[in-house]
Design a protein around this motif. Structure first.
Motif, short mmCIF file in Angstrom:
data_model
loop_
_atom_site.label_atom_id
_atom_site.label_comp_id
_atom_site.label_asym_id
_atom_site.label_seq_id
_atom_site.Cartn_x
_atom_site.Cartn_y
_atom_site.Cartn_z
N LYS A 116 -2.46 -2.11 -11.31
CA LYS A 116 -1.66 -1.95 -12.66
C LYS A 116 -2.14 -3.11 -13.71
CE LYS A 116 2.65 -0.05 -11.12
NZ LYS A 116 3.68 -0.59 -10.37
N THR A 135 -3.91 3.32 1.03
CA THR A 135 -4.52 2.79 -0.50
C THR A 135 -5.71 3.79 -0.78
OG1 THR A 135 -5.75 1.18 0.50
CG2 THR A 135 -3.73 0.61 0.03
N GLU A 152 -1.33 -2.12 -5.19
CA GLU A 152 -0.85 -1.34 -6.47
C GLU A 152 -0.53 -2.32 -7.68
OE1 GLU A 152 2.34 0.61 -4.73
OE2 GLU A 152 1.11 2.20 -3.85
N ARG A 188 -10.75 -1.78 -8.47
CA ARG A 188 -10.26 -1.74 -7.21
C ARG A 188 -10.35 -3.18 -6.91
NH1 ARG A 188 -11.36 3.36 -3.80
NH2 ARG A 188 -13.21 2.47 -4.15
N GLN A 228 1.67 -3.15 -1.61
CA GLN A 228 2.45 -3.52 -2.75
C GLN A 228 1.53 -4.35 -3.70
OE1 GLN A 228 6.10 -5.47 -2.62
NE2 GLN A 228 7.11 -3.43 -3.30
#
Ligand code: DAT
Length: 174
Positions: free
Chosen positions: A171, A30, A167, A6, A164
């Motif tokens: 990914k 989050t 995230e 993270r 956003q």
């Protein structure tokens, strides 16, 4: 099982621009951990002297950095502080400098109880974009972003954009 990686996010800017409001809500959305440097220093008494002019304790920057390093290496922190050049550059994956129009900021700080020189110096800090310049010196320019923080609509837009970004980062790195 290995923990998902993270990112660490720095929210900085002049007092009153909305770092705490944004940071706490961002943590809620989050699952990242909100870290308020002022509170951390207060809890651990991480101070080194007292500033007579501003009537506030002086942060012991080395102890703050030592205290947080392990957590920052782990990742997943949203750090809130009105300064940014005390932290190791390696800690942060992205830096947001919140910006507020000076009339708006004046009102916010006045209702927080700031007056006189303290009020004036803080508004001037925003006018001179002191923290933005500090961030551009301390971090790679590509990771430093300014965000308008004047209205509730700004807040919502900033939240959505940062959620956003987080995230997407997760990914890309997991
Ligand atoms: P900081 O943590 O940067 O000192 P804060 O989150 O405590 O700032 O916010 C200061 C005040 O401004 C508080 O009353 C909430 C308000 N505020 C924050 N962000 C705002 C926004 N985008 N629009 C309007 N008011 C905002």
């Amino acid at each position: 099982m290995k923990m998902r990686k993270r990112p660490n996010v720095l929210l900085t800017g002049t007092p009153g621009v909305g770092k705490t409001t944004l940071g706490k809500e961002l943590a809620q959305r989050t699952g990242l951990t909100y870290v308020n440097i002022g509170d951390l220093a207060q809890e651990g008494q991480l101070y080194d002297g007292y500033d007579e002019e501003y009537q506030c304790p002086i942060l012991d920057e080395d102890r703050v950095v030592d205290e947080l390093d392990e957590k920052m290496v782990e990742g997943g922190a949203i750090v809130d502080y009105h300064g940014c050049d005390l932290f190791p550059e390696r800690w942060f994956h992205i830096v947001f400098v919140l910006r507020t129009d000076n009339t708006q900021l004046y009102t916010r700080l006045e209702s927080r109880g700031y007056a006189g020189k303290k009020l004036q110096d803080n508004v001037q800090c925003e006018i001179f974009q002191t923290i933005y310049e500090e961030a551009m010196e301390a971090y790679s320019e590509e990771i430093v972003h300014q965000l308008s923080s004047n209205t509730p609509e700004d807040l919502e837009r900033n939240l959505e954009q940062i959620v956003q970004w987080i995230e997407q980062w997760m990914k890309d790195h997991n």
